[in-house]
Design a protein around this motif. Structure first.
Motif, short mmCIF file in Angstrom:
data_model
loop_
_atom_site.label_atom_id
_atom_site.label_comp_id
_atom_site.label_asym_id
_atom_site.label_seq_id
_atom_site.Cartn_x
_atom_site.Cartn_y
_atom_site.Cartn_z
N ARG A 887 -3.97 -3.82 8.97
CA ARG A 887 -5.21 -3.56 9.70
C ARG A 887 -4.95 -2.71 10.93
O ARG A 887 -5.65 -1.73 11.21
CB ARG A 887 -5.86 -4.89 10.09
N PHE A 888 -3.88 -3.05 11.67
CA PHE A 888 -3.58 -2.32 12.91
C PHE A 888 -3.20 -0.87 12.62
O PHE A 888 -3.49 0.03 13.41
CB PHE A 888 -2.44 -3.02 13.65
N ALA A 889 -2.57 -0.64 11.47
CA ALA A 889 -2.17 0.71 11.09
C ALA A 889 -3.30 1.47 10.40
O ALA A 889 -3.09 2.61 9.95
CB ALA A 889 -0.95 0.66 10.18
N GLY A 890 -4.49 0.84 10.29
CA GLY A 890 -5.61 1.50 9.64
C GLY A 890 -5.48 1.56 8.14
O GLY A 890 -5.94 2.52 7.50
N ARG A 891 -4.85 0.53 7.55
CA ARG A 891 -4.59 0.54 6.12
C ARG A 891 -5.21 -0.67 5.43
O ARG A 891 -5.60 -1.64 6.08
CB ARG A 891 -3.07 0.50 5.85
N THR A 892 -5.27 -0.61 4.13
CA THR A 892 -5.56 -1.77 3.30
C THR A 892 -4.32 -2.05 2.46
O THR A 892 -3.29 -1.38 2.60
CB THR A 892 -6.77 -1.51 2.38
N MET A 893 -4.42 -3.02 1.56
CA MET A 893 -3.29 -3.32 0.69
C MET A 893 -3.07 -2.23 -0.36
O MET A 893 -2.10 -2.30 -1.12
CB MET A 893 -3.49 -4.68 0.01
N THR A 894 -3.95 -1.25 -0.38
CA THR A 894 -3.71 -0.09 -1.24
C THR A 894 -2.38 0.58 -0.86
O THR A 894 -1.68 1.14 -1.72
CB THR A 894 -4.87 0.93 -1.09
N TYR A 895 -2.03 0.50 0.41
CA TYR A 895 -0.73 1.03 0.85
C TYR A 895 0.40 0.34 0.09
O TYR A 895 1.35 1.01 -0.37
CB TYR A 895 -0.58 0.81 2.35
N ASP A 896 0.31 -0.98 -0.06
CA ASP A 896 1.37 -1.73 -0.75
C ASP A 896 1.38 -1.40 -2.23
O ASP A 896 2.46 -1.32 -2.84
CB ASP A 896 1.16 -3.22 -0.53
N ALA A 897 0.19 -1.22 -2.82
CA ALA A 897 0.15 -0.86 -4.24
C ALA A 897 0.83 0.49 -4.47
O ALA A 897 1.60 0.66 -5.42
CB ALA A 897 -1.30 -0.82 -4.71
N LYS A 898 0.55 1.43 -3.58
CA LYS A 898 1.17 2.75 -3.72
C LYS A 898 2.67 2.67 -3.49
O LYS A 898 3.46 3.32 -4.19
CB LYS A 898 0.53 3.74 -2.76
N LEU A 899 3.08 1.87 -2.48
CA LEU A 899 4.51 1.75 -2.20
C LEU A 899 5.23 1.14 -3.40
O LEU A 899 6.30 1.61 -3.80
CB LEU A 899 4.73 0.90 -0.96
N ASP A 900 4.63 0.11 -4.02
CA ASP A 900 5.23 -0.48 -5.21
C ASP A 900 5.34 0.55 -6.34
O ASP A 900 6.34 0.63 -7.05
CB ASP A 900 4.42 -1.68 -5.69
N SER A 901 4.27 1.33 -6.49
CA SER A 901 4.26 2.35 -7.54
C SER A 901 5.32 3.42 -7.27
O SER A 901 6.04 3.85 -8.18
CB SER A 901 2.87 2.99 -7.62
N ASP A 902 5.41 3.85 -6.01
CA ASP A 902 6.42 4.85 -5.65
C ASP A 902 7.83 4.32 -5.84
O ASP A 902 8.73 5.06 -6.29
CB ASP A 902 6.22 5.29 -4.21
N LEU A 903 8.05 3.07 -5.50
CA LEU A 903 9.37 2.47 -5.69
C LEU A 903 9.73 2.43 -7.17
O LEU A 903 10.85 2.77 -7.57
CB LEU A 903 9.39 1.04 -5.11
N ALA A 904 8.77 2.04 -8.00
CA ALA A 904 9.02 1.92 -9.44
C ALA A 904 9.32 3.27 -10.08
O ALA A 904 10.02 3.34 -11.10
CB ALA A 904 7.83 1.26 -10.13
N ALA A 905 8.80 4.34 -9.48
CA ALA A 905 8.98 5.67 -10.08
C ALA A 905 10.22 6.41 -9.59
O ALA A 905 10.53 7.50 -10.06
CB ALA A 905 7.74 6.52 -9.79
N LEU A 906 10.94 5.82 -8.63
CA LEU A 906 12.09 6.51 -8.04
C LEU A 906 13.20 6.78 -9.06
O LEU A 906 13.47 5.97 -9.95
CB LEU A 906 12.66 5.68 -6.90
N THR A 907 13.85 7.92 -8.87
CA THR A 907 15.04 8.25 -9.66
C THR A 907 16.26 8.24 -8.74
O THR A 907 16.15 8.30 -7.52
CB THR A 907 14.91 9.65 -10.29
N ALA A 908 17.42 8.19 -9.34
CA ALA A 908 18.66 8.22 -8.56
C ALA A 908 18.74 9.51 -7.76
O ALA A 908 19.19 9.50 -6.60
CB ALA A 908 19.86 8.08 -9.48
#
Length: 938
Positions: A887-908
């Motif tokens: 909330r303080f950063a002006g975000r919703t949990m959509t930030y976490d969903a995207k971060l999880d998605s970005d983490l899952a898509a990472l390559t070496a």
């Protein structure tokens, strides 16, 4: 690691220090070969059926034909599962030459089996929160995982397999013994822990409770592998173990799975010829015949007095009254000892606690003194208070307060199935898990007369250990009752109704967002509400106040810190004691902390008590008492705490590192004051300054108010509006902006004489925020470098391979609103190994930058890390803080969903490119603190 009460010790394996088990009687064992065991039943054999023993308050006990006891604690409201297996063997069972063997074996069990060759890696990949601990009467291993069929099957398979097939190799013992010795040295750094152990070894002449769970250095260094193998074969068996499964699972399906996994393990044939008979402890401590005394002389900055008394076993009917007695004596600020020593300015702090064990244990009373306080005066006041209880009878008010506190803790425990899954370990080790409920029932029935009776029976001078033996012309000795028959004691005990179940909650970011309500109060305060049905109607809340600016708060850090601490010491209408009594009656835990530009009040209670608890917390925040006497006590406590750390390696190293990271002027919010500077600031602080700070800075205009759990949203909204909506902040607030400043290769070495354990800290600043595209890659890189559960590059090298450090790892923290991040590393170790630790750390960092991580490493890390993030969202207390941060950063949990998605898509390739872009080992600040005068290890 040692766990202390309050800083005492259960030898516990933390997430940065794990273990393993063993078994072969061969002199040389291949790592891939398990110890010889009777073969499990073939897969085609009929599955053994579990027999229901009893069900008490929602917990069901079953027993398999091989003797394994199974406890099922279903809780559909928490999307995790805890699998906890307890072996009824601890340091009490060790013989001469075997001290520390149960704990050392706990470490060896994590070295793997043929089917699970790399347990730390599997624990990481399944996103688990694991541990292993050793205590006087038992050893346990547990893992909490996200609630999936795959994770449950894996966890049960792991525990069944390492019960019978754990590796035991001489080379594993040789490397792990150094790690355990490192843990031993950590305990040696603690004045309280060392003094406590010396007191116990003086109090017990013959019984095994007089030995430290972690053992003696000589036994750790010389134990033959064959003795560990025999110990493992004898005690790690189904008829000597209790399996607990707690959390979200299907009981019928899980029971069938347990039958499959564990049912094929044969019950051992126990005989004298086989050397595996299990005897009850028949060594009984003789009646103590006079006061004893022991004095520890080591480097330190705080005096300590302990008075220990033999008391009955934890299952004895008297123990409930003994526990109430300890609370009445040691409570702060209402306890007898607090009033006799702290109020009288004879001690900085006091307390009391009892060891509740299988055999007769000890009740401890203690006082901590600053170096300028008289130990003789404090000792006289302590012993006089304990010796004269008969002439000062306990009141109904004192006993009721203590019972309320103890019963509140039990109720809050039962509301959390994960904690229940772990706590049952202690009661099973005492004789039966149902003692948890029986003990609760006994506490409810304790009367002032009962407390008076046990005080008279056990708190006798002849039964006390402070120091050396002193002849007594007319001994007044206490006879300690024998352990009772647990089976007869329990009988057909049924207990009460099970704790109310909660809903099945989905911790996905999208579901959390759909359940969350945000709104703003008239004064600008932000409110976040997430209502849901929880086990036992549990609810957590956080009130975060923000105040001041970087400029306006200059030279006010100490005043702000003291002002925050005074908020918990009474209101204008209630004394500190009355506030604590009110919170106990409300079944609420409230912690108010903070300094500088924020105040945080954290609340845990139940639905019926949320609104009155919020009202009381509002009084604490808005109308503190600012009592002069309490302020004087607070300053004494702070001074004592600072003095206690003046020679501690971790304290001095942390100050040095923070000064290098934040080269600001004294008085700045980020300035790291030395112990002597802090003492000067506190001595100079006045109550008027603290009052003025509260009046001029605190308000709710910039606050975040958040509630998660079982509550009525409309009622809670009205209450928050009434309590905080008109409380305006007197001054403007602006967040502290973090400005990136590149670090250099500064190296600092601090000498801390007579400290057995040293610490290594390192850090590099990075121009990065948690919104940058490279952040997921750096987050995962750090996880592989120094996160996870002993499966990181650093842990594998410094602990698993080289055996240099009990605790080693790294961390990455990035700001949400500034281009500022810090990568940090740490390790604890023996001072003799300082150069090897620094070299190994640098080599692993260089290897990560030059060679990178493999795709296999990245794939395994992604799966485990994303699961661990999901598990964090399933914990209401963690989710609460997460919602406020977003909330303080002006975000919703959509930030976490995207971060999880970005983490899952990472390559070496992406991870390696990021770490090469941002991490430069040559620019790493390094700080070391330890006793460098110790001889180097050969």
């Amino acid at each position: 690691m040692h766990r202390f009460l309050p800083s005492v010790g259960r030898a516990t394996i933390t997430s940065l220090a794990l273990s393993l088990v063993a078994l072969l009687p061969l002199e040389s064992v291949a790592q891939t070969r398990p110890a010889t065991r009777p073969a499990a039943r073939p897969a085609t054999a009929a599955r053994p059926q579990a027999r229901l023993v009893t069900t008490v308050e929602g917990i069901s006990e079953y027993v398999l034909s091989n003797g394994l006891r199974v406890l099922l604690v279903p809780d559909q409201s928490k999307p995790t599962i805890t699998v906890n297996i307890t072996y009824l063997v601890g340091s009490r069972h060790e013989g001469y030459g075997e001290s520390g063997m149960a704990h050392l074996l706990e470490h060896l069990v994590f070295k793997g089996t043929p089917r699970h060759p790399n347990i730390p890696q599997e624990l990481t990949e399944h996103g688990s929160r694991p541990n292993g601990t050793t205590w006087y009467d038992r050893t346990n291993y547990f893992e909490t995982v996200p609630a999936t069929d795959v994770n449950l099957d894996w966890a049960l398979d792991l525990e069944a397999d390492r019960m019978v097939n754990s590796f035991i190799a001489k080379k594993d013992l040789e490397s792990e013994f150094t790690v355990v010795r490192n843990e031993f040295e950590g305990g040696e750094n603690s004045p309280f822990g060392v003094t406590l152990q010396r007191t116990m070894s003086t109090a017990y002449i013959w019984h095994g409770y007089g030995r430290s769970t972690i053992g003696s250095r000589s036994d750790l260094e010389n134990v033959p592998i064959e003795r560990l193998q025999a110990f493992y074969r004898k005690y790690y068996q189904p008829d000597n173990s209790v399996l607990v499964v707690a959390g979200k699972f299907d009981p019928t399906k899980t029971l069938r799975l347990i039958e499959t996994k564990f049912g094929g393990i044969p019950k051992p044939v126990r005989s004298l010829a086989n050397g595996n008979l299990l005897y009850p402890t028949y060594t009984a401590e003789p009646v103590q015949d006079g006061e004893r005394e022991v004095t520890v002389r080591r480097v330190g900055d705080l005096q300590l007095i302990l008075a220990a008394y033999h008391v009955p076993a934890g299952s004895h009917p008297d123990f409930a009254a003994v526990e109430v007695l300890g609370s009445v004596l040691g409570d702060n600020p209402s306890g007898r000892l607090y009033k006799a020593l702290v109020d009288a300015k004879l001690a900085a702090s006091v307390g009391a606690f009892a060891f509740q064990l299988k055999e007769p244990g000890l009740l401890f009373n203690y006082a901590q003194l600053r170096t300028d306080q008289s130990r003789d005066s404090a000792r006289y006041a302590l012993t006089w208070s304990l010796d004269n209880l008969a002439s000062h009878p306990f009141t109904a008010e004192e006993v009721t307060r203590a019972k309320t506190d103890l019963l509140r803790d039990v109720e809050l425990l039962l509301n959390n199935s994960e904690r229940v899954g772990g706590e049952l370990t202690e009661w099973a080790a005492m004789g039966d898990w149902r003692l948890l409920f029986l003990h609760r029932d006994r506490i409810e029935k304790v009367t002032p007369a009962d407390v008076q009776r046990v005080a008279a029976a056990y708190l006798k001078p002849a039964n006390r250990t402070i120091g050396m033996f002193q002849p007594t012309p007319t001994p007044d000795r206490a006879t300690i009752p024998a352990v009772t028959d647990i089976a007869a004691l329990i009988g057909d005990y049924k207990g009460r109704a099970a704790v109310a179940e909660g809903e099945t909650f989905d911790p996905s970011p999208s579901n959390i967002d759909s359940r969350v309500t945000h709104f703003r109060l008239a004064n600008g305060a932000e409110v976040t509400l997430l209502p849901k049905d929880t086990r036992g109607d549990r609810v957590v809340a956080q009130i975060l106040l923000r105040q001041g600016t970087e400029a306006s708060l200059m030279n006010k850090s100490t005043t702000a810190s003291l002002a925050v601490a005074m908020l918990s010491r009474g209101t204008t209408s209630l004394t500190r004691e009355q506030v604590q009594d009110s919170l106990s009656k409300l079944k609420a835990n409230v912690n108010i902390l903070g300094s500088g530009n924020n105040v945080i009040a954290r609340i845990e209670t139940t639905r019926p008590n949320l609104l009155p608890t919020l009202d009381l917390v509002a009084q604490q925040l808005r109308s503190p008492r600012f009592d002069a006497g309490e302020f004087a006590k607070l300053k004494q406590e702070r001074l004592a705490g600072i003095e206690a750390g003046k020679s501690e390696p971790n304290v001095l190293a942390s100050i040095a590192l923070n000064r290098l990271l934040n080269p600001v002027a004294p008085g700045h919010l980020l300035y790291a004051a030395s112990p002597d500077e802090s003492i000067g600031y506190i001595n100079a602080a006045t109550l008027e300054e603290v009052r003025r700070f509260h009046a001029e800075y605190l308000g709710a205009s910039h606050a975040d108010l958040a509630v998660v759990g079982d509550f009525d949203p409309a009622e809670t909204r009205d209450a928050l509006t009434t309590l905080f909506g008109s409380w305006n902040s007197p001054q403007p607030f602006s967040r502290l902006v973090r400005v990136y400043r590149a670090t250099d290769s500064a190296s600092t070495s601090i000498l801390t004489p007579d400290k057995a354990q040293a610490i290594y800290l390192s850090a590099q600043t990075i121009q990065l925020s948690d919104a940058d595209p490279d952040y997921p890659a750096m987050l995962l890189a750090n996880y592989m470098m120094g996160g996870g559960f002993l499966n990181s590059r650093l842990a594998t090298r410094l602990r698993q391979r080289d055996g240099l450090s009990y605790g080693v790892g790294s961390g990455l923290s990035a700001q949400a609103l500034d281009q500022y991040a810090i990568f940090q590393g740490f390790a604890i170790y023996a001072p003799q190994n300082a150069d090897r630790v620094v070299t190994a750390f640098r080599e692993e960092l260089d290897r990560a930058v030059s060679d990178g991580f493999t795709q296999a490493e990245v794939g395994a890390a992604k799966a485990g890390y994303v699961q661990s993030r999901s598990q964090a969202r399933a914990n209401d207390s963690e989710l609460l803080g997460m919602l406020v941060d977003r909330r303080f950063a002006g975000r919703t949990m959509t930030y976490d969903a995207k971060l999880d998605s970005d983490l899952a898509a990472l390559t070496a390739a992406q991870v390696n490119a990021a770490i090469r872009k941002y991490l430069d080992p040559s620019k790493m600040i390094v700080v070391r603190a330890g006793d460098w005068n110790k001889a180097a290890t050969p």
